[in-house]
Write an enzyme that holds these catalytic residues in place. Structure first.
Site, PDB file in Angstrom:
ATOM      1  N   LYS A  73       2.681 -15.447  -1.920  1.00  0.00           N
ATOM      2  CA  LYS A  73       3.391 -14.598  -0.966  1.00  0.00           C
ATOM      3  C   LYS A  73       4.781 -15.180  -0.729  1.00  0.00           C
ATOM      4  CE  LYS A  73       2.614 -12.558   3.636  1.00  0.00           C
ATOM      5  NZ  LYS A  73       1.652 -12.489   4.763  1.00  0.00           N
ATOM      6  N   SER A  83       0.173  -7.962   6.309  1.00  0.00           N
ATOM      7  CA  SER A  83       1.478  -8.118   5.708  1.00  0.00           C
ATOM      8  C   SER A  83       1.439  -8.604   4.262  1.00  0.00           C
ATOM      9  CB  SER A  83       2.329  -9.099   6.528  1.00  0.00           C
ATOM     10  OG  SER A  83       1.758 -10.401   6.480  1.00  0.00           O
ATOM     11  N   SER A 112      -3.443 -10.461   8.220  1.00  0.00           N
ATOM     12  CA  SER A 112      -2.518 -10.177   7.115  1.00  0.00           C
ATOM     13  C   SER A 112      -3.037 -10.474   5.716  1.00  0.00           C
ATOM     14  CB  SER A 112      -1.200 -10.926   7.327  1.00  0.00           C
ATOM     15  OG  SER A 112      -0.404 -10.224   8.252  1.00  0.00           O
TER      16      SER A 112
END
Lengths: 95, 481
Positions: free
Chosen positions: B76, B151, B175
Site C-alpha cells: 500500500k 482504504s 481498511s
C-alpha cells in the site's frame, strides 16, 4: 452541540487550512451532521469509567539513551522543497 | 501461469520447473494489461526483474531460500520502502521518496520476497471506497461500476486480480477487512501492536495496524509469521512471542468451537441479501459441530461515534507535520512562513482529509475535550471490557464484514456520514484492539462478494486464521487457480 460558520473559520485557523465562503458553508453543515451522530455517545453510561488511552499492557517502553544517526544529513534533506547548505530553507518569518 | 497458493509456487520454483524471472515477468505483464484499472500508483518493473534474477542466482548457488522466496508482493502506498516513491495517494506527498525501509519491508526482503509495486488507496487511508485518492478511483474487480472498498482498495483489487500473491495494507477501522470483503479475498488486521508500524505513515496512532490481504489463509499466516514481532523502532510493538501460525492453525477444530453471535452485528438495517449469505456460512459452521452462543455486545453505532472522535483527533495531530517545510508539496504562493503552511496544506490535502482534520481539531479545542475526546475514550473502555467478558464465553465473534454489498462509484461521496457507516462492523475490533479477519463466504444475488468478519481475543491470530481457513473450505471460496 453544533458549530457555526464562525466556529469553522476559527477551527480552520487552528488547523492551518483556508476555505472559501462556499466551502465554509458546506463544512459547517457536514460537521454538524457528524456531530449530531456523535451525540449518540451520551446514551452510553460512562459514570466513573477510566478513559482508555493505552490499548495494550505495555506502558512506558524505554530504550537505552545512546546517541546514533538514523538518517544522514543528506538523506534528511533529500525531499526538502528548498534547502541551503545543511539546512531546510523556508520563507522569512518576519516581514 | 496460476498457482494454488504460495506453497504451489514455491515448490515449482525450488524444483526448477519455474524461475523467479518467469513468474515475475508474468505478474508484471498482468499488471501492465490492467493499467486502466488504476490499481497501482507505481510499478517496480526493473527493480522486481533484477531481484527475480538475483534470487534465481541465489538458488543456483545452492543457498537456502527464504520463507517468502519469490513471492510477488504489492504494498500500500503508505508504507516506506527506501528509494521508492511514497504518496499516500495525496497531492501533498507528490514526488516524495522514502529514505528508509519500514520494518515489515526489511523483514520480507530478508526472506526473499519480491515487491512488484505500490497500490492505490484513499488519501492518507481515510475512506471506505478508494474514491478519496488524488489519482482517482479503482473499480471493483467483480463489477467495474462499483467500488473495491477502502482504504486499501488497490491492495484488495491487486490480490483479487492476481496481480500480486499477497498485499500489505493498513487498517485503522476496517481498511484491510472491508475491501477484502468487497473483493472476495482474505483480509487480516492483527492485534494492536502485533506488527511494527515503523515506516507506516501515521493516521491514528492508537488504532493503526499494518494488515495483510491474500487469496487464502495459509499465505496470510505465512507472511504474518515473517513480519510480526517486537521492533526496537516501534515502542508500541508487542513483545509477545510470535507462535508458529501454521501449527496453531492445524490444531483448530470446528467441533465444539464456541461461536459468539451478537445481535449488535445483525441489526434490522443489515442488507437482507448479505445477511442471507453470512447466515448460510454460520449454518455450515454449526453443521460442522460448532456451538452458537448468543452474546450481548454494545451497539456498533456507538463504536463508530467514538471512533470518529478519536481518529480525527489523532489525525489532526499526526498530519500537522505536513506543512511544506521539510518534505512534500510547498505552495508556490508562500511569501511568508504562515502562508506557506496554510497554502501548502490547503492546496495539498483533499476534501475528506481536510474534513477529518477539522473535526479532530474541533473535538480537541478548548472547552470540548471532556465532551468529546474523554467521553470517547471512556466508551472505548466500556467496549473493551464487554469484549473481554464475551471472550470468557466464546472462542470467536461472528458477523458480516460490511452492512451492504459493494456500492456504486460516486454513490456515497456526497454524504460523509453514510460513508463512515460502511465500517460499522469492522470498527469495534479496532476500538478494542483485538485481531479480526474478513473471510470470503459467497456471493449475493447480483454476484457481488460477501465477507464474514471474525474477531478473536488478543494475540489469537493463529486460532482465528485456523477458523477462517475452515470457513473458507466449507464455503468453497478458496481460489482454485
Amino acid at each position: 452541540m453544533s458549530v457555526t460558520k464562525e466556529n469553522v473559520a476559527y477551527i480552520a485557523e487552528l488547523a492551518r487550512l483556508k476555505f472559501t465562503d462556499a466551502e465554509q458553508e458546506k463544512m459547517t453543515s457536514e460537521l454538524n451532521m457528524i456531530l449530531h451522530y456523535i451525540e449518540k455517545l451520551n446514551e452510553v453510561d460512562t459514570e466513573g469509567v477510566e478513559p482508555l488511552s493505552t490499548i495494550h499492557d505495555q506502558i512506558n517502553v524505554l530504550r537505552a539513551d545512546v546517541e546514533h544517526t538514523p538518517l544522514s544529513n543528506e538523506e534528511a534533506l533529500r525531499n526538502a522543497p528548498d534547502k541551503q547548505d545543511r539546512f531546510f530553507k523556508v520563507p522569512k518569518v518576519i516581514g | 501461469m496460476q498457482f494454488h497458493g504460495y506453497q504451489d509456487l514455491r515448490s515449482r520454483l525450488l524444483s526448477g520447473e519455474l524461475t523467479c524471472e518467469q513468474v515475475i515477468t508474468d505478474y508484471l505483464q498482468r499488471i501492465e494489461s490492467s493499467r486502466d484499472d488504476n490499481i497501482f500508483t507505481a510499478v517496480f518493473h526493473d527493480e522486481a526483474m533484477a531481484r527475480a534474477r538475483e534470487l534465481d542466482n541465489k538458488l543456483q548457488r545452492g543457498e537456502e531460500p527464504g520463507k517468502l522466496f519469490g513471492m510477488p508482493i504489492a504494498i500500500k502506498d503508505n508504507i516506506s520502502m527506501k528509494g521508492a516513491p511514497l504518496s499516500c495517494a495525496s497531492k501533498i506527498l507528490a514526488g516524495y521518496e522514502s529514505v528508509y525501509d519500514a520494518t515489515v519491508i526489511e523483514r520480507m526482503l530478508a526472506e526473499d520476497a519480491i515487491f512488484v509495486g505500490r497500490t492505490n488507496m484513499d488519501e492518507f487511508a481515510m475512506g471506505s471506497s478508494n474514491e478519496n485518492s488524488a489519482i482517482g478511483p479503482v473499480p471493483n474487480p467483480y463489477d467495474k461500476t462499483r467500488v473495491p472498498g477502502g482504504s486499501s482498495g488497490g491492495s484488495a483489487a491487486a490480490v483479487a486480480g492476481d496481480l500480486a500473491m499477497v498485499a500489505l495494507g493498513s487498517d485503522t477501522g476496517g481498511s484491510v477487512r472491508q475491501p477484502a470483503g468487497f473483493c472476495n479475498i482474505v483480509g487480516l488486521k492483527p492485534t494492536y501492536g502485533r506488527i511494527s508500524r515503523y515506516g507506516l505513515v501515521a493516521f491514528a496512532s492508537s488504532f493503526d495496524q499494518i494488515g495483510l490481504l491474500a487469496a487464502n489463509c495459509d499465505d496470510a499466516a505465512l507472511v504474518l509469521g515473517v513480519i510480526a514481532g517486537k521492533d526496537e523502532h516501534d515502542a508500541t510493538s508487542s513483545h509477545h512471542d510470535v507462535p508458529e501460525y501454521d501449527t496453531t492453525m492445524d490444531h483448530v477444530s470446528i467441533e465444539g468451537l464456541r461461536i459468539g453471535v451478537p445481535r449488535a452485528f445483525f441489526p434490522e438495517s443489515l442488507n437482507a441479501d448479505v445477511a442471507g449469505v453470512v447466515k448460510a456460512g454460520l449454518k455450515k459452521l454449526e453443521e460442522a459441530g460448532a456451538e452458537l452462543v448468543e452474546i450481548d455486545l454494545p451497539e456498533s453505532d456507538y463504536a463508530i461515534a467514538a471512533y470518529y472522535i478519536l481518529v480525527t483527533a489523532e489525525a489532526s495531530s499526526n498530519l500537522a507535520r505536513f506543512d511544506g517545510a521539510r518534505y512534500g508539496y510547498r505552495s508556490p504562493d508562500s511569501p511568508d512562513l504562515s502562508s506557506m503552511y496554510v497554502n501548502s496544506r490547503t492546496e495539498g490535502f483533499g476534501a475528506e482529509v481536510k474534513r477529518r482534520i477539522m473535526l479532530g481539531t474541533y473535538v480537541l479545542s478548548a472547552g470540548y475535550y471532556d465532551t468529546y475526546y474523554k467521553k470517547a475514550q471512556q466508551v472505548r473502555r466500556v467496549f473493551q471490557d464487554k469484549y473481554r467478558e464475551a471472550f470468557e464465553k466464546v472462542d470467536v465473534i461472528f458477523g458480516p464484514t460490511s452492512p451492504f454489498p459493494p456500492f456504486g462509484i460516486g454513490d456515497k461521496m456526497d454524504n460523509p456520514l453514510e460513508m463512515y457507516l460502511a465500517d460499522v462492523f469492522t470498527v469495534p475490533a479496532s476500538i478494542v484492539g483485538m485481531p479480526a479477519i474478513s473471510v470470503p463466504v459467497g456471493f449475493d444475488s447480483l454476484g457481488l462478494p460477501v465477507g464474514v468478519h471474525l474477531i478473536c481475543n488478543f494475540f489469537e491470530e493463529g486460532k482465528m486464521l485456523g477458523i477462517a481457513r475452515h470457513l473458507q473450505t466449507l464455503c468453497q471460496t478458496v481460489p482454485s487457480n
